[in-house]
Design a protein around this motif. Structure first.
Motif, PDB file in Angstrom:
ATOM      1  N   VAL A  74       0.848  -1.189   0.000  1.00 56.97           N
ATOM      2  CA  VAL A  74       0.000   0.000   0.000  1.00 56.97           C
ATOM      3  C   VAL A  74       0.886   1.242   0.000  1.00 56.97           C
ATOM      4  O   VAL A  74       1.784   1.382   0.844  1.00 56.97           O
ATOM      5  N   LEU A  75       0.640   2.132  -0.941  1.00 57.62           N
ATOM      6  CA  LEU A  75       1.374   3.396  -1.016  1.00 57.62           C
ATOM      7  C   LEU A  75       0.603   4.526  -0.352  1.00 57.62           C
ATOM      8  O   LEU A  75       1.146   5.288   0.440  1.00 57.62           O
ATOM      9  N   PHE A  76      -0.697   4.624  -0.694  1.00 55.71           N
ATOM     10  CA  PHE A  76      -1.544   5.700  -0.177  1.00 55.71           C
ATOM     11  C   PHE A  76      -2.937   5.143   0.138  1.00 55.71           C
ATOM     12  O   PHE A  76      -3.428   4.269  -0.575  1.00 55.71           O
ATOM     13  N   THR A  77      -3.533   5.667   1.183  1.00 57.37           N
ATOM     14  CA  THR A  77      -4.910   5.326   1.536  1.00 57.37           C
ATOM     15  C   THR A  77      -5.832   6.439   1.055  1.00 57.37           C
ATOM     16  O   THR A  77      -5.560   7.623   1.293  1.00 57.37           O
ATOM     17  N   VAL A  78      -6.893   6.062   0.363  1.00 55.71           N
ATOM     18  CA  VAL A  78      -7.852   7.023  -0.173  1.00 55.71           C
ATOM     19  C   VAL A  78      -9.103   7.025   0.705  1.00 55.71           C
ATOM     20  O   VAL A  78      -9.710   5.981   0.935  1.00 55.71           O
ATOM     21  N   THR A  79      -9.469   8.203   1.196  1.00 55.84           N
ATOM     22  CA  THR A  79     -10.700   8.384   1.961  1.00 55.84           C
ATOM     23  C   THR A  79     -11.624   9.293   1.173  1.00 55.84           C
ATOM     24  O   THR A  79     -11.190  10.342   0.693  1.00 55.84           O
ATOM     25  N   GLY A  80     -12.890   8.902   1.039  1.00 52.61           N
ATOM     26  CA  GLY A  80     -13.795   9.695   0.212  1.00 52.61           C
ATOM     27  C   GLY A  80     -13.450   9.508  -1.264  1.00 52.61           C
ATOM     28  O   GLY A  80     -12.793   8.543  -1.647  1.00 52.61           O
ATOM     29  N   VAL A  81     -13.894  10.456  -2.079  1.00 54.31           N
ATOM     30  CA  VAL A  81     -13.647  10.390  -3.522  1.00 54.31           C
ATOM     31  C   VAL A  81     -12.697  11.515  -3.907  1.00 54.31           C
ATOM     32  O   VAL A  81     -12.914  12.681  -3.562  1.00 54.31           O
ATOM     33  N   VAL A  82     -11.618  11.163  -4.610  1.00 53.56           N
ATOM     34  CA  VAL A  82     -10.626  12.156  -5.016  1.00 53.56           C
ATOM     35  C   VAL A  82     -10.368  12.067  -6.514  1.00 53.56           C
ATOM     36  O   VAL A  82     -10.649  11.044  -7.145  1.00 53.56           O
ATOM     37  N   LEU A  83      -9.829  13.151  -7.061  1.00 54.48           N
ATOM     38  CA  LEU A  83      -9.410  13.177  -8.454  1.00 54.48           C
ATOM     39  C   LEU A  83      -7.887  13.085  -8.471  1.00 54.48           C
ATOM     40  O   LEU A  83      -7.200  14.005  -8.014  1.00 54.48           O
ATOM     41  N   LEU A  84      -7.363  11.972  -8.960  1.00 57.56           N
ATOM     42  CA  LEU A  84      -5.915  11.790  -9.035  1.00 57.56           C
ATOM     43  C   LEU A  84      -5.378  12.538 -10.250  1.00 57.56           C
ATOM     44  O   LEU A  84      -5.664  12.191 -11.389  1.00 57.56           O
ATOM     45  N   LYS A  85      -4.570  13.554  -9.985  1.00 57.70           N
ATOM     46  CA  LYS A  85      -4.002  14.357 -11.057  1.00 57.70           C
ATOM     47  C   LYS A  85      -2.669  13.792 -11.545  1.00 57.70           C
ATOM     48  O   LYS A  85      -2.359  13.863 -12.731  1.00 57.70           O
ATOM     49  N   ARG A  86      -1.893  13.234 -10.598  1.00 53.99           N
ATOM     50  CA  ARG A  86      -0.578  12.712 -10.977  1.00 53.99           C
ATOM     51  C   ARG A  86      -0.015  11.850  -9.859  1.00 53.99           C
ATOM     52  O   ARG A  86      -0.237  12.122  -8.687  1.00 53.99           O
ATOM     53  N   ILE A  87       0.679  10.793 -10.235  1.00 55.65           N
ATOM     54  CA  ILE A  87       1.467  10.011  -9.291  1.00 55.65           C
ATOM     55  C   ILE A  87       2.855   9.864  -9.881  1.00 55.65           C
ATOM     56  O   ILE A  87       3.012   9.621 -11.087  1.00 55.65           O
ATOM     57  N   LEU A  88       3.864  10.057  -9.039  1.00 54.04           N
ATOM     58  CA  LEU A  88       5.242  10.041  -9.502  1.00 54.04           C
ATOM     59  C   LEU A  88       6.094   9.227  -8.529  1.00 54.04           C
ATOM     60  O   LEU A  88       6.068   9.468  -7.320  1.00 54.04           O
ATOM     61  N   GLY A  89       6.808   8.252  -9.065  1.00 55.89           N
ATOM     62  CA  GLY A  89       7.748   7.479  -8.268  1.00 55.89           C
ATOM     63  C   GLY A  89       9.167   7.813  -8.686  1.00 55.89           C
ATOM     64  O   GLY A  89       9.448   7.967  -9.878  1.00 55.89           O
ATOM     65  N   VAL A  90      10.060   7.939  -7.718  1.00 51.86           N
ATOM     66  CA  VAL A  90      11.461   8.240  -8.000  1.00 51.86           C
ATOM     67  C   VAL A  90      12.321   7.132  -7.395  1.00 51.86           C
ATOM     68  O   VAL A  90      12.263   6.892  -6.181  1.00 51.86           O
ATOM     69  N   VAL A  91      13.087   6.457  -8.220  1.00 53.90           N
ATOM     70  CA  VAL A  91      13.978   5.410  -7.724  1.00 53.90           C
ATOM     71  C   VAL A  91      15.116   6.072  -6.948  1.00 53.90           C
ATOM     72  O   VAL A  91      15.836   6.913  -7.490  1.00 53.90           O
ATOM     73  N   THR A  92      15.268   5.690  -5.680  1.00 53.51           N
ATOM     74  CA  THR A  92      16.321   6.270  -4.845  1.00 53.51           C
ATOM     75  C   THR A  92      17.468   5.295  -4.616  1.00 53.51           C
ATOM     76  O   THR A  92      18.544   5.695  -4.171  1.00 53.51           O
ATOM     77  N   ALA A  93      17.258   4.003  -4.901  1.00 55.90           N
ATOM     78  CA  ALA A  93      18.318   2.995  -4.853  1.00 55.90           C
ATOM     79  C   ALA A  93      18.053   2.006  -5.984  1.00 55.90           C
ATOM     80  O   ALA A  93      16.905   1.588  -6.197  1.00 55.90           O
ATOM     81  N   ASP A  94      19.079   1.655  -6.716  1.00 55.94           N
ATOM     82  CA  ASP A  94      18.929   0.832  -7.922  1.00 55.94           C
ATOM     83  C   ASP A  94      18.095  -0.426  -7.691  1.00 55.94           C
ATOM     84  O   ASP A  94      18.247  -1.112  -6.659  1.00 55.94           O
ATOM     85  N   VAL A  95      17.239  -0.712  -8.642  1.00 59.69           N
ATOM     86  CA  VAL A  95      16.438  -1.943  -8.613  1.00 59.69           C
ATOM     87  C   VAL A  95      17.323  -3.103  -9.063  1.00 59.69           C
ATOM     88  O   VAL A  95      18.113  -2.959 -10.013  1.00 59.69           O
ATOM     89  N   GLY A  96      17.207  -4.236  -8.390  1.00 57.85           N
ATOM     90  CA  GLY A  96      18.022  -5.389  -8.742  1.00 57.85           C
ATOM     91  C   GLY A  96      17.726  -5.913 -10.139  1.00 57.85           C
ATOM     92  O   GLY A  96      16.640  -5.706 -10.687  1.00 57.85           O
TER      93      GLY A  96
END
Length: 200
Positions: A74-96
């Motif tokens: 789980v990354l984020f918990t959503v309560t109620g109804v929201v409009l997702l404008k953007r989600i951004l992930g940034v790699v901070t340590a190399d993926v194997g």
């Protein structure tokens, strides 16, 4: 205190000097708790931290964490109804360097249904992605997770998504031993009273 009151000069320099607005006036309830209770200035107005506001609404950033290992997290918990404008992930340590097709999904609490927010099977294999890689979605469920090192750039998400209560999750098909780490951020707009996205 209405327009007529001001027009009649009831509140002017002389009146204030004579104590027209004094402690007794407040004690008598000219400005009462009930007035505030009626939501002239309510808690929801200030619920969002000003530092988290952007042109896309409210931005919430989650602390960097290891990717789930052949599992979802789980990354984020959503309560109620929201409009997702953007989600951004940034790699901070190399993926194997292991096969690791990854996607985002919403696991709803109401109907109990899980909806992939981007292509799952056959989607983006993030194996070997280096620190500084950015992950986004396009807003079209049939499109794979977008990975790029070419920032600054226009947002990949062209379509806003309406999210209902539940958990926004990342799902990984492979296990890199927990070495790869990603920091995720979302920008959203509340659509119902009290709606919010909170980092898990």
């Amino acid at each position: 205190i209405d327009a007529a009151t001001f027009a009649a000069g009831a509140i002017n320099a002389a009146a204030i000097a004579d104590g027209a607005i004094d402690a007794a006036t407040f004690a008598a309830g000219a400005i009462a708790a009930a007035g505030i209770a009626n939501a002239a200035i309510d808690r929801a107005t200030f619920a969002a931290d000003f530092a988290g506001l952007s042109t896309d609404g409210i931005t919430v950033t989650r602390a960097t964490a290891a990717l789930p290992q052949t599992n979802s997290a789980v990354l984020f918990t959503v309560t109620g109804v929201v409009l997702l404008k953007r989600i951004l992930g940034v790699v901070t340590a190399d993926v194997g360097a292991v096969g690791n097709v990854t996607h985002l999904r919403l696991d709803t609490t109401g109907a109990g249904a899980t909806t992939d927010l981007c292509l799952a099977a056959g989607g983006n294999d993030i194996t070997g992605d280096v620190a500084g890689t950015f992950y986004e979605i396009t807003g079209t469920f049939a499109n794979a997770l977008v990975a790029t090192l070419d920032l600054p750039k226009a947002p990949a998400q062209a379509t806003d998504l309406v999210l209902v209560p539940g958990n926004l999750e990342v799902a990984c098909a492979g296990s890199d031993g927990g070495g790869g780490r990603v920091q995720w951020s979302v920008s959203y707009v509340p659509l119902t009273e009290g709606a919010a996205m909170v980092a898990a």
